[in-house]
Enzyme design. Sequence first.
Site, PDB file in Angstrom:
ATOM      1  N   ASP A 184     -53.388  32.411  44.949  1.00 51.46           N
ATOM      2  CA  ASP A 184     -52.603  32.103  46.149  1.00 51.46           C
ATOM      3  C   ASP A 184     -51.217  32.743  46.251  1.00 51.46           C
ATOM      4  OD1 ASP A 184     -54.747  30.427  45.879  1.00 51.46           O
ATOM      5  OD2 ASP A 184     -53.652  28.574  46.189  1.00 51.46           O
ATOM      6  N   GLU A 422     -54.525  23.051  34.461  1.00 50.82           N
ATOM      7  CA  GLU A 422     -54.937  24.087  35.404  1.00 50.82           C
ATOM      8  C   GLU A 422     -54.407  25.443  34.905  1.00 50.82           C
ATOM      9  OE1 GLU A 422     -53.259  23.225  39.198  1.00 50.82           O
ATOM     10  OE2 GLU A 422     -54.471  24.701  40.289  1.00 50.82           O
TER      11      GLU A 422
HETATM   12  C1  2M8 Z   1     -55.986  26.897  44.044  1.00 49.23           C
HETATM   13  O1  2M8 Z   1     -56.122  27.062  45.439  1.00 49.23           O
HETATM   14  C2  2M8 Z   1     -55.956  26.001  46.403  1.00 49.23           C
HETATM   15  C3  2M8 Z   1     -56.201  26.595  47.791  1.00 49.23           C
HETATM   16  O2  2M8 Z   1     -57.486  26.977  47.973  1.00 49.23           O
HETATM   17  C4  2M8 Z   1     -54.626  25.386  46.504  1.00 49.23           C
HETATM   18  O3  2M8 Z   1     -53.658  25.913  46.023  1.00 49.23           O
HETATM   19  O4  2M8 Z   1     -54.508  24.344  47.137  1.00 49.23           O
HETATM   20  C5  2M8 Z   1     -56.248  28.276  43.400  1.00 49.23           C
HETATM   21  O5  2M8 Z   1     -55.865  28.289  42.058  1.00 49.23           O
HETATM   22  C6  2M8 Z   1     -57.709  28.645  43.543  1.00 49.23           C
HETATM   23  O6  2M8 Z   1     -58.004  29.828  42.845  1.00 49.23           O
HETATM   24  C7  2M8 Z   1     -58.616  27.529  43.053  1.00 49.23           C
HETATM   25  O7  2M8 Z   1     -59.950  27.852  43.353  1.00 49.23           O
HETATM   26  C8  2M8 Z   1     -58.251  26.188  43.687  1.00 49.23           C
HETATM   27  C9  2M8 Z   1     -59.028  25.023  43.070  1.00 49.23           C
HETATM   28  O8  2M8 Z   1     -58.937  25.047  41.669  1.00 49.23           O
HETATM   29  O9  2M8 Z   1     -56.863  25.931  43.529  1.00 49.23           O
END
Ligand code: 2M8
Length: 449
Positions: A184, A422
């Site tokens: 992101d 994460e």
């Molecule tokens: C993160 O993305 C989401 C948006 O889609 C967020 O920031 O709210 C990113 O790290 C993405 O790569 C990942 O798939 C997602 C869920 O782990 O989180």
Amino acid sequence: AAARAQGRLSDGALTARAAYILRNNDLGTMTAAAPRLYPHMWSWDAAFIAIGLAQVSVDRAITEIEALLAAQWRTGMIPHIVFSPDDPDYFPGADRWGCAALAEAAPRTPATSGICQPPVHAIAVQRILEAARREGPRERREAEAFLDRAWGPLMRWHRWLVQQRDPDQVGRITVHHGWESGMDNSPRWDGPYARVEVGPDLPPYRRRDTQVVQDMSQRPSDREYDRYLWLVEQMRRARYDDAEIRRTVSFAVEDVFLSAILAVACDVLADLGEDAPQRAGDVEELRRWAGQLRAGVAASVDADSGLARDRDIRTGEWLNTETIAGFAPLLCGGLDRPAERRLLNLLDSERWSGHPSFIAAVPPSTSPQSADFRPREYWRGPQWPVMAWLFGWAFGYRGWPERSALMREEGLRLIGDGSFGEYYNAFTGEPLGSLQQSWTAAVALDWLC
Ligand code: 2M8
């Protein structure tokens, strides 16, 4: 190296905890990406989760991928989020995306987002088959039947990416949102986002992510979020039509990392199809796409730095940033030997995984030597266990078993405290973002089992 707060758990304890986390995040036929921050199914998370699940239950791993494929759009796109009806408060949720109402190609149910994520799914299917073949004849039959069912949807998914996101066949796939890259707020996107002008009519919203992760310094800023939401607004106005999106959305960048993933995923899928004569045509097409993408990725390499680059197609400029995406050619191959050796040496160097103060020698999301580096901020510096897994897997696939084993060993060092963060501060080992993140637990299971 700085000491980490907690010691390293035993392999047995780590395995048990990882399996427990996946079970705890299980929503039935899909697994939440994380318990509070991400209470739905994310596309590339689901693939990594299935890779971990395959070590515990082949059936459950198959279910995970099938739940994702059930949300595929008629165009072939696999959406980046499949919403679980259980958490309507997530933002941006199904209503904000409005796909079922606006897009003809979107499924009415389940509700989904209107963008995609990196295509790692064929890798998951391959891992499920491998696990099933080890398990026994029943699992093997089930996994082969699953491959038969998944083949068509996966072909359509790859074809959609190639046709709709690389219509001029440059060998690099375009993304229209940083979220599509999965990284992101990576510095990769700072330039293109700086050129996104948020319209005065951006509908108001309230973030929820910063209520869950309260330390703002670990998440993207509000300014960044406005732009994320503005792009969603532009896509809504395009009614999620692929051609209209290409024409109107202010963010359009060739993503070299996603392109490399698609290249290797095409090869993996082709490998899986080799045994079936009726798939010969598909296999040939997959190999062609893989070749085209590999060449496109290789052509992006900067002569000075040796790193692969993204390219902003709204301005035509190559984007020189020092992020993990620069190592994309290592995932898919395509460089000549000297260029590849140079890239491997760079990866091992102090600028990257070999930084002397890192707790674990895995690639950080951004080089600690770069002015863009932030040790605790999301995709701007921390180490992501799932990325270590991806590189380790790719090294194995490419025939470099020692490198693959090293990535596993160092990856396990990174997550040894058992909190399954994460992402991690590379200098302190502090887990950041969400804890009990599913894909972190999943790659741990794959490493440990
Ligand atoms: C993160 O993305 C989401 C948006 O889609 C967020 O920031 O709210 C990113 O790290 C993405 O790569 C990942 O798939 C997602 C869920 O782990 O989180």
